[in-house]
Structure formats: C-alpha cells, structure tokens
Design an enzyme around this catalytic site. Structure first.
Site, PDB file in Angstrom:
ATOM      1  N   LYS A 162       0.300  10.737 128.513  1.00 34.78           N
ATOM      2  CA  LYS A 162       0.289  11.121 127.106  1.00 34.78           C
ATOM      3  C   LYS A 162      -0.973  10.537 126.463  1.00 34.78           C
ATOM      4  O   LYS A 162      -0.918   9.677 125.586  1.00 34.78           O
ATOM      5  CB  LYS A 162       1.550  10.616 126.398  1.00 34.78           C
ATOM      6  N   LYS A 196      11.776  10.120 110.840  1.00 37.14           N
ATOM      7  CA  LYS A 196      10.509   9.975 111.564  1.00 37.14           C
ATOM      8  C   LYS A 196       9.306   9.982 110.621  1.00 37.14           C
ATOM      9  O   LYS A 196       8.381   9.179 110.759  1.00 37.14           O
ATOM     10  CB  LYS A 196      10.364  11.109 112.581  1.00 37.14           C
ATOM     11  N   GLN A 255       4.977   1.390 107.588  1.00 33.47           N
ATOM     12  CA  GLN A 255       3.828   0.573 107.988  1.00 33.47           C
ATOM     13  C   GLN A 255       2.928   0.268 106.794  1.00 33.47           C
ATOM     14  O   GLN A 255       2.465  -0.871 106.620  1.00 33.47           O
ATOM     15  CB  GLN A 255       3.011   1.304 109.062  1.00 33.47           C
ATOM     16  N   ARG A 301       2.727   8.156 131.700  1.00 36.51           N
ATOM     17  CA  ARG A 301       3.310   9.478 131.435  1.00 36.51           C
ATOM     18  C   ARG A 301       2.253  10.503 131.058  1.00 36.51           C
ATOM     19  O   ARG A 301       2.571  11.625 130.677  1.00 36.51           O
ATOM     20  CB  ARG A 301       4.358   9.369 130.325  1.00 36.51           C
ATOM     21  N   ARG A 316      -0.874  16.538 112.691  1.00 38.96           N
ATOM     22  CA  ARG A 316       0.195  16.092 113.596  1.00 38.96           C
ATOM     23  C   ARG A 316       1.552  16.688 113.206  1.00 38.96           C
ATOM     24  O   ARG A 316       2.578  16.243 113.688  1.00 38.96           O
ATOM     25  CB  ARG A 316       0.288  14.561 113.600  1.00 38.96           C
ATOM     26  N   TYR A 370      13.784   3.575 116.386  1.00 37.30           N
ATOM     27  CA  TYR A 370      13.378   4.986 116.433  1.00 37.30           C
ATOM     28  C   TYR A 370      12.952   5.383 117.845  1.00 37.30           C
ATOM     29  O   TYR A 370      13.371   6.416 118.372  1.00 37.30           O
ATOM     30  CB  TYR A 370      12.241   5.246 115.449  1.00 37.30           C
ATOM     31  N   HIS A 392      -5.037  -2.031 117.233  1.00 41.59           N
ATOM     32  CA  HIS A 392      -3.908  -2.757 116.646  1.00 41.59           C
ATOM     33  C   HIS A 392      -3.215  -3.634 117.692  1.00 41.59           C
ATOM     34  O   HIS A 392      -2.870  -4.786 117.415  1.00 41.59           O
ATOM     35  CB  HIS A 392      -2.918  -1.758 116.047  1.00 41.59           C
ATOM     36  N   LYS A 444       3.743  -9.923 121.282  1.00 41.75           N
ATOM     37  CA  LYS A 444       2.603  -9.007 121.216  1.00 41.75           C
ATOM     38  C   LYS A 444       2.136  -8.591 122.608  1.00 41.75           C
ATOM     39  O   LYS A 444       1.592  -7.498 122.784  1.00 41.75           O
ATOM     40  CB  LYS A 444       1.438  -9.656 120.461  1.00 41.75           C
TER      41      LYS A 444
END
Length: 315
Positions: A138, A204, A211, A136, A266, A187, A149, A123
């Site tokens: 993002k 994707k 999940q 980056r 999204r 992925y 999470h 983790k």
C-alpha cells in the site's frame, strides 16, 4: 577545522550524557542517542528503499489477523499510558499551568518517569504501521507526512525523556497524543476486522479533525508559558520546541485536510464509504459478471438459473 568540529561534537555529547537523568539511565534505549538514531535511520531506509524493492515481485502479504491483534493491543497499551499520565500528576496534583518537573525520587515522580519512557517506547512499536503498508504494498499510504511524523517524534522524545523525564508541563502533549491514539487505533482495528464492522466507522472523516484539535490543544497549553510572569520550567528550550511541534504539525495536517476533503483527492469514488487503514481495503458493492453471477466480498452467488452453452435457462 574538521578536528575542531569533531571535538566540539564530542564535548557536547559528553555534556548530554552527564545531564541524563539518573532515574531513567537504566531503561532500554536510554544509554545513548546512537541506538535510537540507528533504529530510526533503519526504519526510513526500509520503508523507502529496501521494503519496496523486496516486495516488487512478491504478492502482498495477508496480515488481517496480525493487524487486528496489533491495533487492539495498541488501544489497550495507549489507554494504560493515558491512565498512568493522569495518576502521575495530570489527574492528581498538576495545575495544568506552570507545572515543573519533579526532580525527587518520590513514588509519583518515579511513576511519571516510567510512563514518560513507556510513551517514548510506544513510538517504536508504532513504526509497524508503516511496515504493514510496505508488506501489503500500500505504497500510496507511505507519504512524507506519515514517515516524518513517525520518525521525528521518537527522536525528539529521547531528549525529553533523557533530560526531563519527570513530567511537568512538557508532558501534556504526550498525554494528548496518547488519547488520540486510543481513538485512532480503535478505528484501525475495526477497519481491519472486515465489512461487518463498517457501520461503526461513520466517524472516519473526523480522524484528521481530531488530529488538528490535538495540535491546537498542545499549542494553546504550552503558550501559557509566554504569558506567565514567573514560570521557571527547568529546560525552557523544550517549551519552544513543543510550540514549534504543535504549530508545524497543525500546518502539515491542515494541508492534508485541504487536499483530502476540500479538494477531494482522497474522497471515495462512490457514495459508499470505503475505509482504508493499515493496508485493509473493504469493498461492499457487488460486481456483476457474465452468466448471471454476482461477486460480492469474494463470494459467488448464482441467480435464477444456470449457464449452458452461453445461454441462461430458467429454472
């Protein structure tokens, strides 16, 4: 009053340290909850404040090779953890119902202690996911769900590994979570590898569904405890926490699913699927510019002629 509260906290802290399983005491980060709390607070402060401010006037880092190595290393690491969970009980002696923690020093019990710690330690490695987003630039990927999470799971698992490291029904959700991460990092690794692997990323849209299935499986499995007439699991509070964990994250990820795929917030702008994971963006359609040039994936192609004083002469 303050002294009384502080005294009660210290008393409870001493009680927890005495309850620490002797088999896990010598593992890294297991001597005190202070170490892991400081690491996780540092993580939150970095991704929310320090990192974005340091990157504000800098260009995004190019971490393609680093992320390919990282993601596929995590695939191998998580696959190994799944194997160890299976060999330590889930694929050998467990009933998948009321499985108690093994307090002995048998080889199988010690193997479960070891894999429980490996899961816990993984983790901390996964915190790099967010660090890559920040480096980056993002920032849209650094959501509340993502940070919560990544920060709450290692914090709660410290207590689980401290008090009940030798498996039992409380370790089922760890094994399922690790299976999901094998798929997830596969992925991410393919997405980071570039456009030539895009054809392998058709699944994707199923990542969030996987999940959600994870949380359903965890909740259903742990709910058996409430239907059994006699299941003397050593630390019942962990049963309640795991059920809460499964239900709570199912709600959070369901909300993400609705916002992303039902309301379309999204969905990609075009019909082409453009994967964005770990800060990698793949652009596959050509962009047309002046003078008869096509820009595709950063490469310039000249077509049917050359430019001369703003005009195109045929060849």
């Amino acid at each position: 009053m303050f002294q009384e509260v502080l005294s009660n906290i210290l008393t409870f802290y001493d009680y927890l340290l005495k309850r620490t399983d002797a088999r896990v005491r010598d593992y890294p980060l297991m001597q005190s909850p202070i170490q892991m709390t400081v690491i996780l607070l540092g993580y939150v402060i970095f991704v929310l404040y320090v990192g974005p401010r340091c990157m504000a006037n800098r260009k995004p880092f190019c971490l393609k090779t680093t992320m390919i190595v990282y993601n596929f290393s995590m695939v191998a690491f998580n696959a190994y953890i799944v194997y160890e969970f299976l060999m330590s009980g889930w694929g050998t002696t467990y009933t998948w119902r009321c499985d108690l923690c093994d307090p002995s020093s048998s080889p199988q019990a010690l193997r479960m202690v070891r894999v429980a710690w490996l899961f816990y330690f993984s983790k901390y490695i996964e915190l790099l996911d967010t660090v890559f987003f920040v480096l980056r630039k993002k920032h849209s990927q650094v959501t509340f769900l993502h940070i919560f999470h990544h920060s709450i799971l290692p914090w709660t698992w410290w207590w689980g590994v401290t008090l009940t490291p030798a498996g039992g029904m409380g370790s089922f959700h760890a094994m399922v979570n690790t299976c999901v991460h094998v798929i997830m990092y596969t992925y991410y690794g393919l997405a980071a590898a570039g456009p030539r692997f895009q054809k392998y990323l058709w699944w994707k849209k199923y990542m969030t569904a996987i999940q959600l299935i994870q949380f359903v499986l965890v909740s259903v499995h742990i709910s058996q405890y409430y239907l059994m007439e006699n299941c003397e699991y050593q630390v019942p509070i962990f049963i309640h926490l795991i059920l809460f964990y499964g239900t709570f994250f199912f709600i959070l990820f369901s909300n993400f699913w609705i916002q992303a795929y039902v309301k379309g917030k999204r969905l990609p702008a075009s019909t082409e699927d453009k994967p964005k994971q770990n800060g990698i963006t793949t652009v596959i359609e050509p962009v047309v510019v002046a003078n008869g040039k096509h820009l595709e994936n950063g490469t310039v192609h000249y077509t049917n002629g050359f430019a001369h004083n703003g005009k195109v002469k045929e060849v």
